[in-house]
Motif scaffolding. Structure first.
Motif, PDB file in Angstrom:
ATOM      1  N   GLU A   1     -11.636  -3.871  -3.736  1.00 17.74           N
ATOM      2  CA  GLU A   1     -10.275  -4.361  -3.532  1.00 17.74           C
ATOM      3  C   GLU A   1      -9.229  -3.312  -3.892  1.00 17.74           C
ATOM      4  O   GLU A   1      -8.170  -3.236  -3.265  1.00 17.74           O
ATOM      5  CB  GLU A   1     -10.053  -5.633  -4.352  1.00 17.74           C
ATOM      6  N   THR A   2      -9.519  -2.495  -4.902  1.00 24.24           N
ATOM      7  CA  THR A   2      -8.561  -1.441  -5.254  1.00 24.24           C
ATOM      8  C   THR A   2      -8.449  -0.419  -4.141  1.00 24.24           C
ATOM      9  O   THR A   2      -7.344   0.000  -3.762  1.00 24.24           O
ATOM     10  CB  THR A   2      -8.972  -0.761  -6.557  1.00 24.24           C
ATOM     11  N   TYR A   3      -9.589  -0.011  -3.583  1.00 25.76           N
ATOM     12  CA  TYR A   3      -9.518   0.957  -2.482  1.00 25.76           C
ATOM     13  C   TYR A   3      -8.860   0.353  -1.258  1.00 25.76           C
ATOM     14  O   TYR A   3      -8.057   1.022  -0.580  1.00 25.76           O
ATOM     15  CB  TYR A   3     -10.912   1.449  -2.104  1.00 25.76           C
ATOM     16  N   GLY A   4      -9.164  -0.903  -0.935  1.00 27.12           N
ATOM     17  CA  GLY A   4      -8.535  -1.525   0.225  1.00 27.12           C
ATOM     18  C   GLY A   4      -7.022  -1.587   0.088  1.00 27.12           C
ATOM     19  O   GLY A   4      -6.286  -1.327   1.040  1.00 27.12           O
ATOM     20  N   THR A   5      -6.533  -1.907  -1.123  1.00 27.28           N
ATOM     21  CA  THR A   5      -5.085  -1.971  -1.337  1.00 27.28           C
ATOM     22  C   THR A   5      -4.442  -0.596  -1.219  1.00 27.28           C
ATOM     23  O   THR A   5      -3.387  -0.425  -0.600  1.00 27.28           O
ATOM     24  CB  THR A   5      -4.798  -2.578  -2.718  1.00 27.28           C
ATOM     25  N   TYR A   6      -5.087   0.427  -1.804  1.00 23.66           N
ATOM     26  CA  TYR A   6      -4.520   1.776  -1.755  1.00 23.66           C
ATOM     27  C   TYR A   6      -4.528   2.332  -0.327  1.00 23.66           C
ATOM     28  O   TYR A   6      -3.558   2.947   0.122  1.00 23.66           O
ATOM     29  CB  TYR A   6      -5.308   2.698  -2.678  1.00 23.66           C
ATOM     30  N   ALA A   7      -5.619   2.117   0.408  1.00 26.97           N
ATOM     31  CA  ALA A   7      -5.675   2.591   1.793  1.00 26.97           C
ATOM     32  C   ALA A   7      -4.639   1.879   2.660  1.00 26.97           C
ATOM     33  O   ALA A   7      -4.024   2.488   3.544  1.00 26.97           O
ATOM     34  CB  ALA A   7      -7.079   2.371   2.364  1.00 26.97           C
ATOM     35  N   LEU A   8      -4.400   0.597   2.389  1.00 16.18           N
ATOM     36  CA  LEU A   8      -3.371  -0.125   3.126  1.00 16.18           C
ATOM     37  C   LEU A   8      -1.981   0.446   2.842  1.00 16.18           C
ATOM     38  O   LEU A   8      -1.139   0.574   3.738  1.00 16.18           O
ATOM     39  CB  LEU A   8      -3.428  -1.605   2.742  1.00 16.18           C
ATOM     40  N   TYR A   9      -1.744   0.851   1.582  1.00 18.02           N
ATOM     41  CA  TYR A   9      -0.455   1.461   1.230  1.00 18.02           C
ATOM     42  C   TYR A   9      -0.266   2.807   1.926  1.00 18.02           C
ATOM     43  O   TYR A   9       0.810   3.108   2.451  1.00 18.02           O
ATOM     44  CB  TYR A   9      -0.369   1.626  -0.282  1.00 18.02           C
ATOM     45  N   VAL A  10      -1.307   3.633   1.941  1.00 19.77           N
ATOM     46  CA  VAL A  10      -1.217   4.943   2.600  1.00 19.77           C
ATOM     47  C   VAL A  10      -0.987   4.778   4.095  1.00 19.77           C
ATOM     48  O   VAL A  10      -0.212   5.516   4.719  1.00 19.77           O
ATOM     49  CB  VAL A  10      -2.491   5.755   2.322  1.00 19.77           C
ATOM     50  N   TRP A  11      -1.636   3.793   4.688  1.00 21.37           N
ATOM     51  CA  TRP A  11      -1.505   3.557   6.133  1.00 21.37           C
ATOM     52  C   TRP A  11      -0.086   3.151   6.499  1.00 21.37           C
ATOM     53  O   TRP A  11       0.503   3.662   7.452  1.00 21.37           O
ATOM     54  CB  TRP A  11      -2.520   2.508   6.549  1.00 21.37           C
ATOM     55  N   LEU A  12       0.503   2.225   5.748  1.00 14.24           N
ATOM     56  CA  LEU A  12       1.806   1.676   6.104  1.00 14.24           C
ATOM     57  C   LEU A  12       2.979   2.464   5.534  1.00 14.24           C
ATOM     58  O   LEU A  12       4.125   2.168   5.861  1.00 14.24           O
ATOM     59  CB  LEU A  12       1.899   0.217   5.619  1.00 14.24           C
ATOM     60  N   SER A  13       2.709   3.457   4.679  1.00 11.01           N
ATOM     61  CA  SER A  13       3.822   4.211   4.098  1.00 11.01           C
ATOM     62  C   SER A  13       4.536   5.059   5.130  1.00 11.01           C
ATOM     63  O   SER A  13       5.753   5.232   5.078  1.00 11.01           O
ATOM     64  CB  SER A  13       3.307   5.099   2.957  1.00 11.01           C
ATOM     65  N   GLY A  14       3.809   5.625   6.111  1.00 11.93           N
ATOM     66  CA  GLY A  14       4.416   6.449   7.142  1.00 11.93           C
ATOM     67  C   GLY A  14       4.866   7.814   6.668  1.00 11.93           C
ATOM     68  O   GLY A  14       5.615   8.491   7.368  1.00 11.93           O
ATOM     69  N   ARG A  15       4.443   8.251   5.490  1.00 11.07           N
ATOM     70  CA  ARG A  15       4.881   9.542   4.950  1.00 11.07           C
ATOM     71  C   ARG A  15       3.804  10.612   5.015  1.00 11.07           C
ATOM     72  O   ARG A  15       3.969  11.677   4.456  1.00 11.07           O
ATOM     73  CB  ARG A  15       5.324   9.355   3.498  1.00 11.07           C
ATOM     74  N   LEU A  16       2.683  10.317   5.665  1.00 10.64           N
ATOM     75  CA  LEU A  16       1.581  11.263   5.750  1.00 10.64           C
ATOM     76  C   LEU A  16       1.303  11.578   7.209  1.00 10.64           C
ATOM     77  O   LEU A  16       1.734  10.850   8.105  1.00 10.64           O
ATOM     78  CB  LEU A  16       0.332  10.682   5.078  1.00 10.64           C
ATOM     79  N   PRO A  17       0.583  12.672   7.478  1.00 15.33           N
ATOM     80  CA  PRO A  17       0.273  13.014   8.866  1.00 15.33           C
ATOM     81  C   PRO A  17      -0.575  11.940   9.535  1.00 15.33           C
ATOM     82  O   PRO A  17      -1.126  11.041   8.895  1.00 15.33           O
ATOM     83  CB  PRO A  17      -0.485  14.348   8.744  1.00 15.33           C
ATOM     84  N   ARG A  18      -0.656  12.072  10.845  1.00 16.99           N
ATOM     85  CA  ARG A  18      -1.358  11.054  11.627  1.00 16.99           C
ATOM     86  C   ARG A  18      -2.841  10.990  11.267  1.00 16.99           C
ATOM     87  O   ARG A  18      -3.437   9.900  11.272  1.00 16.99           O
ATOM     88  CB  ARG A  18      -1.189  11.385  13.113  1.00 16.99           C
ATOM     89  N   ARG A  19      -3.435  12.129  10.964  1.00 17.69           N
ATOM     90  CA  ARG A  19      -4.863  12.136  10.643  1.00 17.69           C
ATOM     91  C   ARG A  19      -5.154  11.321   9.396  1.00 17.69           C
ATOM     92  O   ARG A  19      -6.091  10.503   9.371  1.00 17.69           O
ATOM     93  CB  ARG A  19      -5.319  13.590  10.443  1.00 17.69           C
ATOM     94  N   ALA A  20      -4.356  11.486   8.330  1.00 16.75           N
ATOM     95  CA  ALA A  20      -4.568  10.738   7.097  1.00 16.75           C
ATOM     96  C   ALA A  20      -4.283   9.259   7.300  1.00 16.75           C
ATOM     97  O   ALA A  20      -5.010   8.389   6.787  1.00 16.75           O
ATOM     98  CB  ALA A  20      -3.690  11.306   5.980  1.00 16.75           C
ATOM     99  N   ARG A  21      -3.221   8.919   8.054  1.00 18.12           N
ATOM    100  CA  ARG A  21      -2.896   7.513   8.267  1.00 18.12           C
ATOM    101  C   ARG A  21      -3.943   6.819   9.128  1.00 18.12           C
ATOM    102  O   ARG A  21      -4.231   5.639   8.930  1.00 18.12           O
ATOM    103  CB  ARG A  21      -1.515   7.390   8.906  1.00 18.12           C
ATOM    104  N   ARG A  22      -4.539   7.546  10.088  1.00 15.75           N
ATOM    105  CA  ARG A  22      -5.581   6.939  10.905  1.00 15.75           C
ATOM    106  C   ARG A  22      -6.816   6.626  10.060  1.00 15.75           C
ATOM    107  O   ARG A  22      -7.414   5.547  10.186  1.00 15.75           O
ATOM    108  CB  ARG A  22      -5.958   7.874  12.052  1.00 15.75           C
ATOM    109  N   PHE A  23      -7.216   7.578   9.206  1.00 18.78           N
ATOM    110  CA  PHE A  23      -8.365   7.320   8.344  1.00 18.78           C
ATOM    111  C   PHE A  23      -8.077   6.172   7.379  1.00 18.78           C
ATOM    112  O   PHE A  23      -8.931   5.317   7.128  1.00 18.78           O
ATOM    113  CB  PHE A  23      -8.719   8.590   7.556  1.00 18.78           C
ATOM    114  N   ALA A  24      -6.862   6.147   6.817  1.00 20.75           N
ATOM    115  CA  ALA A  24      -6.510   5.067   5.902  1.00 20.75           C
ATOM    116  C   ALA A  24      -6.504   3.722   6.621  1.00 20.75           C
ATOM    117  O   ALA A  24      -6.920   2.706   6.052  1.00 20.75           O
ATOM    118  CB  ALA A  24      -5.141   5.344   5.278  1.00 20.75           C
TER     119      ALA A  24
END
Length: 293
Positions: free
Chosen positions: A210-233
Protein backbone atom coordinates in the motif's frame (compact mmCIF):
# COMPACT_ATOMS: atom_id res chain seq x y z
CA UNK A 1 36.71 -6.47 -65.81
CA UNK A 2 34.88 -3.29 -64.91
CA UNK A 3 32.17 -3.64 -62.26
CA UNK A 4 28.63 -2.68 -63.35
CA UNK A 5 27.37 0.73 -62.33
CA UNK A 6 24.02 1.65 -60.79
CA UNK A 7 22.04 0.72 -63.90
CA UNK A 8 24.03 -2.40 -64.73
CA UNK A 9 26.15 -0.76 -67.44
CA UNK A 10 29.92 -1.23 -67.48
CA UNK A 11 30.53 2.08 -69.25
CA UNK A 12 31.27 5.26 -67.30
CA UNK A 13 28.20 7.39 -66.72
CA UNK A 14 27.97 11.18 -66.81
CA UNK A 15 27.17 13.21 -63.73
CA UNK A 16 23.63 14.01 -64.93
CA UNK A 17 22.75 10.31 -64.98
CA UNK A 18 24.13 9.78 -61.49
CA UNK A 19 22.40 12.85 -60.00
CA UNK A 20 18.95 11.23 -59.33
CA UNK A 21 20.51 8.36 -57.39
CA UNK A 22 22.68 10.82 -55.50
CA UNK A 23 19.56 12.76 -54.49
CA UNK A 24 18.00 9.55 -53.14
CA UNK A 25 21.15 8.83 -51.17
CA UNK A 26 21.04 12.36 -49.70
CA UNK A 27 17.43 11.85 -48.59
CA UNK A 28 18.29 8.52 -46.97
CA UNK A 29 21.23 10.00 -45.07
CA UNK A 30 19.37 13.25 -44.22
CA UNK A 31 22.59 15.10 -45.05
CA UNK A 32 25.06 15.58 -47.87
CA UNK A 33 27.17 12.47 -48.48
CA UNK A 34 30.92 12.73 -48.47
CA UNK A 35 33.10 12.40 -51.54
CA UNK A 36 34.37 8.99 -50.44
CA UNK A 37 30.79 7.80 -49.94
CA UNK A 38 29.86 8.86 -53.48
CA UNK A 39 32.94 7.15 -54.90
CA UNK A 40 32.13 3.97 -53.00
CA UNK A 41 28.40 3.93 -53.80
CA UNK A 42 28.59 4.72 -57.53
CA UNK A 43 32.11 3.37 -58.29
CA UNK A 44 33.32 6.66 -59.76
CA UNK A 45 36.55 8.61 -59.57
CA UNK A 46 37.35 11.62 -57.37
CA UNK A 47 36.75 14.21 -60.11
CA UNK A 48 33.28 12.93 -60.93
CA UNK A 49 32.51 12.60 -57.21
CA UNK A 50 33.54 16.23 -56.64
CA UNK A 51 31.30 17.37 -59.50
CA UNK A 52 28.40 15.34 -58.16
CA UNK A 53 28.91 16.72 -54.66
CA UNK A 54 29.02 20.27 -56.06
CA UNK A 55 25.64 19.74 -57.73
CA UNK A 56 24.15 18.42 -54.51
CA UNK A 57 25.54 21.36 -52.52
CA UNK A 58 24.11 23.91 -54.96
CA UNK A 59 20.70 22.22 -54.86
CA UNK A 60 20.73 22.19 -51.07
CA UNK A 61 21.59 25.92 -50.95
CA UNK A 62 18.81 26.79 -53.40
CA UNK A 63 16.33 24.70 -51.43
CA UNK A 64 17.26 26.40 -48.15
CA UNK A 65 16.97 29.84 -49.79
CA UNK A 66 13.52 28.94 -51.15
CA UNK A 67 12.39 27.65 -47.73
CA UNK A 68 13.60 30.86 -46.06
CA UNK A 69 11.78 33.01 -48.61
CA UNK A 70 8.59 30.97 -48.21
CA UNK A 71 8.73 31.30 -44.42
CA UNK A 72 9.24 35.06 -44.67
CA UNK A 73 6.26 35.39 -47.03
CA UNK A 74 4.06 33.33 -44.71
CA UNK A 75 5.03 35.44 -41.70
CA UNK A 76 4.48 38.66 -43.63
CA UNK A 77 1.09 37.44 -44.79
CA UNK A 78 0.07 36.54 -41.24
CA UNK A 79 0.90 40.08 -40.07
CA UNK A 80 -0.97 41.58 -43.00
CA UNK A 81 -4.11 39.58 -42.17
CA UNK A 82 -4.23 40.74 -38.56
CA UNK A 83 -7.18 43.07 -37.74
CA UNK A 84 -6.47 46.75 -37.16
CA UNK A 85 -7.18 47.64 -33.54
CA UNK A 86 -7.05 51.46 -33.97
CA UNK A 87 -9.59 52.67 -36.57
CA UNK A 88 -8.52 55.44 -38.85
CA UNK A 89 -10.64 58.45 -39.68
CA UNK A 90 -11.61 58.29 -43.39
CA UNK A 91 -12.16 62.06 -43.59
CA UNK A 92 -9.12 64.11 -44.56
CA UNK A 93 -7.62 66.65 -42.24
CA UNK A 94 -8.64 70.28 -42.47
CA UNK A 95 -5.25 71.44 -43.69
CA UNK A 96 -4.94 68.86 -46.50
CA UNK A 97 -6.39 69.15 -49.99
CA UNK A 98 -6.79 66.70 -52.84
CA UNK A 99 -4.27 67.33 -55.58
CA UNK A 100 -4.67 66.53 -59.19
CA UNK A 101 -1.91 64.26 -60.51
CA UNK A 102 -1.73 66.31 -63.69
CA UNK A 103 -1.05 69.63 -61.97
CA UNK A 104 2.28 70.88 -60.80
CA UNK A 105 3.14 71.25 -57.15
CA UNK A 106 2.81 75.05 -57.36
CA UNK A 107 -0.69 74.91 -58.91
CA UNK A 108 -1.97 72.32 -56.44
CA UNK A 109 -1.43 74.70 -53.47
CA UNK A 110 -4.60 76.71 -52.69
CA UNK A 111 -4.59 80.43 -52.22
CA UNK A 112 -4.13 81.59 -48.65
CA UNK A 113 -7.35 82.25 -46.79
CA UNK A 114 -7.40 85.74 -45.31
CA UNK A 115 -10.58 85.18 -43.31
CA UNK A 116 -9.70 85.15 -39.63
CA UNK A 117 -10.58 81.96 -37.91
CA UNK A 118 -11.71 81.81 -34.32
CA UNK A 119 -10.37 79.03 -32.13
CA UNK A 120 -12.89 76.64 -30.66
CA UNK A 121 -14.01 77.35 -27.11
CA UNK A 122 -12.10 75.66 -24.36
CA UNK A 123 -15.19 73.72 -23.22
CA UNK A 124 -15.72 72.20 -26.67
CA UNK A 125 -12.04 71.22 -26.89
CA UNK A 126 -12.24 69.42 -23.57
CA UNK A 127 -15.43 67.55 -24.49
CA UNK A 128 -14.00 65.97 -27.64
CA UNK A 129 -13.90 62.16 -27.13
CA UNK A 130 -10.64 60.30 -27.35
CA UNK A 131 -10.20 57.70 -30.09
CA UNK A 132 -11.43 54.27 -29.12
CA UNK A 133 -8.98 51.47 -29.71
CA UNK A 134 -11.39 48.54 -29.53
CA UNK A 135 -15.02 47.93 -28.57
CA UNK A 136 -13.99 46.06 -25.43
CA UNK A 137 -11.76 48.83 -24.05
CA UNK A 138 -14.35 50.26 -21.67
CA UNK A 139 -15.41 46.84 -20.39
CA UNK A 140 -13.51 46.10 -17.20
CA UNK A 141 -13.43 42.66 -15.65
CA UNK A 142 -14.35 42.41 -11.98
CA UNK A 143 -11.39 41.90 -9.68
CA UNK A 144 -10.52 38.24 -9.29
CA UNK A 145 -11.17 36.83 -5.89
CA UNK A 146 -8.29 35.04 -4.20
CA UNK A 147 -8.72 31.31 -4.58
CA UNK A 148 -8.91 29.26 -1.42
CA UNK A 149 -6.75 26.20 -1.04
CA UNK A 150 -8.57 22.87 -1.11
CA UNK A 151 -8.66 21.28 2.33
CA UNK A 152 -7.05 17.87 2.70
CA UNK A 153 -8.26 16.77 6.14
CA UNK A 154 -11.31 14.85 4.74
CA UNK A 155 -8.86 12.53 3.00
CA UNK A 156 -7.42 11.58 6.40
CA UNK A 157 -10.88 10.61 7.64
CA UNK A 158 -11.42 8.52 4.51
CA UNK A 159 -8.01 6.86 4.80
CA UNK A 160 -8.26 5.77 8.45
CA UNK A 161 -10.99 3.12 8.05
CA UNK A 162 -9.49 1.97 4.76
CA UNK A 163 -6.10 1.60 6.44
CA UNK A 164 -7.58 -0.54 9.23
CA UNK A 165 -9.41 -2.79 6.76
CA UNK A 166 -6.41 -3.17 4.44
CA UNK A 167 -4.06 -3.82 7.36
CA UNK A 168 -6.22 -6.57 8.84
CA UNK A 169 -6.76 -8.18 5.44
CA UNK A 170 -3.08 -8.33 4.51
CA UNK A 171 -2.00 -9.51 7.96
CA UNK A 172 -4.66 -12.23 7.96
CA UNK A 173 -3.72 -13.39 4.45
CA UNK A 174 -0.05 -13.39 5.40
CA UNK A 175 -0.68 -15.64 8.38
CA UNK A 176 -2.65 -18.02 6.14
CA UNK A 177 0.34 -18.13 3.76
CA UNK A 178 2.98 -18.90 6.44
CA UNK A 179 4.02 -15.40 7.54
CA UNK A 180 4.37 -15.13 11.32
CA UNK A 181 6.68 -14.48 14.25
CA UNK A 182 10.38 -14.32 13.38
CA UNK A 183 13.34 -14.02 15.76
CA UNK A 184 15.21 -10.90 14.59
CA UNK A 185 18.32 -11.64 16.70
CA UNK A 186 18.87 -15.38 16.59
CA UNK A 187 21.41 -16.51 19.18
CA UNK A 188 20.50 -13.78 21.64
CA UNK A 189 18.02 -14.80 24.32
CA UNK A 190 16.80 -13.30 27.54
CA UNK A 191 17.07 -14.62 31.06
CA UNK A 192 14.13 -16.93 30.55
CA UNK A 193 15.37 -18.24 27.18
CA UNK A 194 12.92 -16.16 25.12
CA UNK A 195 14.10 -14.29 21.98
CA UNK A 196 15.24 -10.75 22.55
CA UNK A 197 13.38 -9.25 19.54
CA UNK A 198 10.61 -10.80 17.48
CA UNK A 199 8.53 -9.50 14.58
CA UNK A 200 5.41 -10.72 12.82
CA UNK A 201 6.42 -10.69 9.16
CA UNK A 202 2.79 -10.47 8.04
CA UNK A 203 2.92 -6.69 8.58
CA UNK A 204 5.42 -6.37 5.73
CA UNK A 205 2.65 -7.02 3.19
CA UNK A 206 0.40 -3.99 3.94
CA UNK A 207 3.38 -1.69 4.53
CA UNK A 208 5.10 -2.61 1.29
CA UNK A 209 2.16 -2.90 -1.10
CA UNK A 210 0.00 0.00 0.00
CA UNK A 211 2.88 2.39 0.66
CA UNK A 212 4.35 1.81 -2.78
CA UNK A 213 0.95 2.08 -4.47
CA UNK A 214 0.31 5.44 -2.78
CA UNK A 215 3.76 6.81 -3.66
CA UNK A 216 3.57 5.65 -7.29
CA UNK A 217 0.13 7.25 -7.58
CA UNK A 218 1.58 10.54 -6.28
CA UNK A 219 4.47 10.46 -8.77
CA UNK A 220 2.08 9.67 -11.62
CA UNK A 221 -0.36 12.51 -10.90
CA UNK A 222 2.19 15.13 -9.84
CA UNK A 223 3.09 16.00 -13.45
CA UNK A 224 6.55 17.24 -12.44
CA UNK A 225 8.59 14.34 -13.83
CA UNK A 226 9.43 13.26 -17.38
CA UNK A 227 7.07 11.09 -19.34
CA UNK A 228 9.16 7.96 -18.85
CA UNK A 229 9.00 8.16 -15.03
CA UNK A 230 5.29 9.03 -15.00
CA UNK A 231 4.47 6.14 -17.34
CA UNK A 232 6.29 3.65 -15.11
CA UNK A 233 4.64 5.13 -12.01
CA UNK A 234 1.20 4.88 -13.66
CA UNK A 235 1.47 1.21 -14.59
CA UNK A 236 3.11 0.18 -11.33
CA UNK A 237 0.52 2.10 -9.27
CA UNK A 238 -2.35 0.45 -11.14
CA UNK A 239 -0.69 -2.95 -10.73
CA UNK A 240 -0.01 -2.57 -7.01
CA UNK A 241 -3.51 -1.27 -6.26
CA UNK A 242 -5.02 -4.08 -8.33
CA UNK A 243 -2.94 -6.70 -6.51
CA UNK A 244 -3.94 -5.11 -3.19
CA UNK A 245 -7.63 -5.39 -4.09
CA UNK A 246 -7.16 -9.01 -5.19
CA UNK A 247 -5.41 -9.80 -1.88
CA UNK A 248 -8.35 -8.40 0.10
CA UNK A 249 -10.80 -10.46 -1.96
CA UNK A 250 -8.81 -13.67 -1.48
CA UNK A 251 -8.52 -13.17 2.28
CA UNK A 252 -12.22 -12.53 2.82
CA UNK A 253 -13.20 -15.50 0.64
CA UNK A 254 -10.88 -17.83 2.58
CA UNK A 255 -12.02 -16.44 5.95
CA UNK A 256 -15.69 -16.80 4.99
CA UNK A 257 -15.05 -20.45 4.06
CA UNK A 258 -13.26 -21.09 7.43
CA UNK A 259 -9.99 -21.93 5.64
CA UNK A 260 -6.94 -21.35 7.82
CA UNK A 261 -4.28 -22.41 5.30
CA UNK A 262 -4.19 -20.82 1.86
CA UNK A 263 -3.70 -23.02 -1.22
CA UNK A 264 -0.17 -23.26 -2.54
CA UNK A 265 -0.70 -21.03 -5.65
CA UNK A 266 -1.92 -18.20 -3.41
CA UNK A 267 0.96 -18.82 -0.98
CA UNK A 268 3.50 -18.68 -3.84
CA UNK A 269 2.03 -15.43 -5.20
CA UNK A 270 1.94 -13.74 -1.78
CA UNK A 271 5.52 -14.83 -1.03
CA UNK A 272 6.74 -13.01 -4.18
CA UNK A 273 5.09 -9.69 -3.28
CA UNK A 274 7.91 -8.27 -1.08
CA UNK A 275 10.46 -8.95 -3.84
CA UNK A 276 8.23 -7.37 -6.49
CA UNK A 277 7.67 -4.28 -4.32
CA UNK A 278 11.42 -3.95 -3.76
CA UNK A 279 12.11 -4.07 -7.52
CA UNK A 280 9.41 -1.56 -8.46
CA UNK A 281 10.43 0.80 -5.66
CA UNK A 282 14.10 0.71 -6.69
CA UNK A 283 13.23 1.32 -10.36
CA UNK A 284 10.95 4.26 -9.55
CA UNK A 285 13.51 5.80 -7.21
CA UNK A 286 16.15 5.52 -9.96
CA UNK A 287 13.89 7.33 -12.47
CA UNK A 288 13.06 10.08 -9.98
CA UNK A 289 16.71 10.58 -9.01
CA UNK A 290 17.80 10.58 -12.67
CA UNK A 291 15.39 13.47 -13.36
CA UNK A 292 16.75 15.38 -10.35
CA UNK A 293 20.30 15.08 -11.69
Amino acid sequence: MTAPTINGSTYPQPVDDLLPEARKLTQELAELPSRNRLMREFRIGPQKANALLSHLTDERARQEQADTLHTAMVVRGSFADRPVLIPTDPTPDADTTDTDPGTSPDESQPAPDTTPTQPAPADERKEQPAPVESPDTNITDPPARPSRAVVVWPVVLLALPAFVAVWSGWVGLGQMCGFGQVDLLPGFTGDNGEPVATLNTAITLPIGMETYGTYALYVWLSGRLPRRARRFAMWSAITSLGVGAAGQIVYHLLAAADITKAPWPITAAVACLPVAVLGMGAALAHLVRENAR
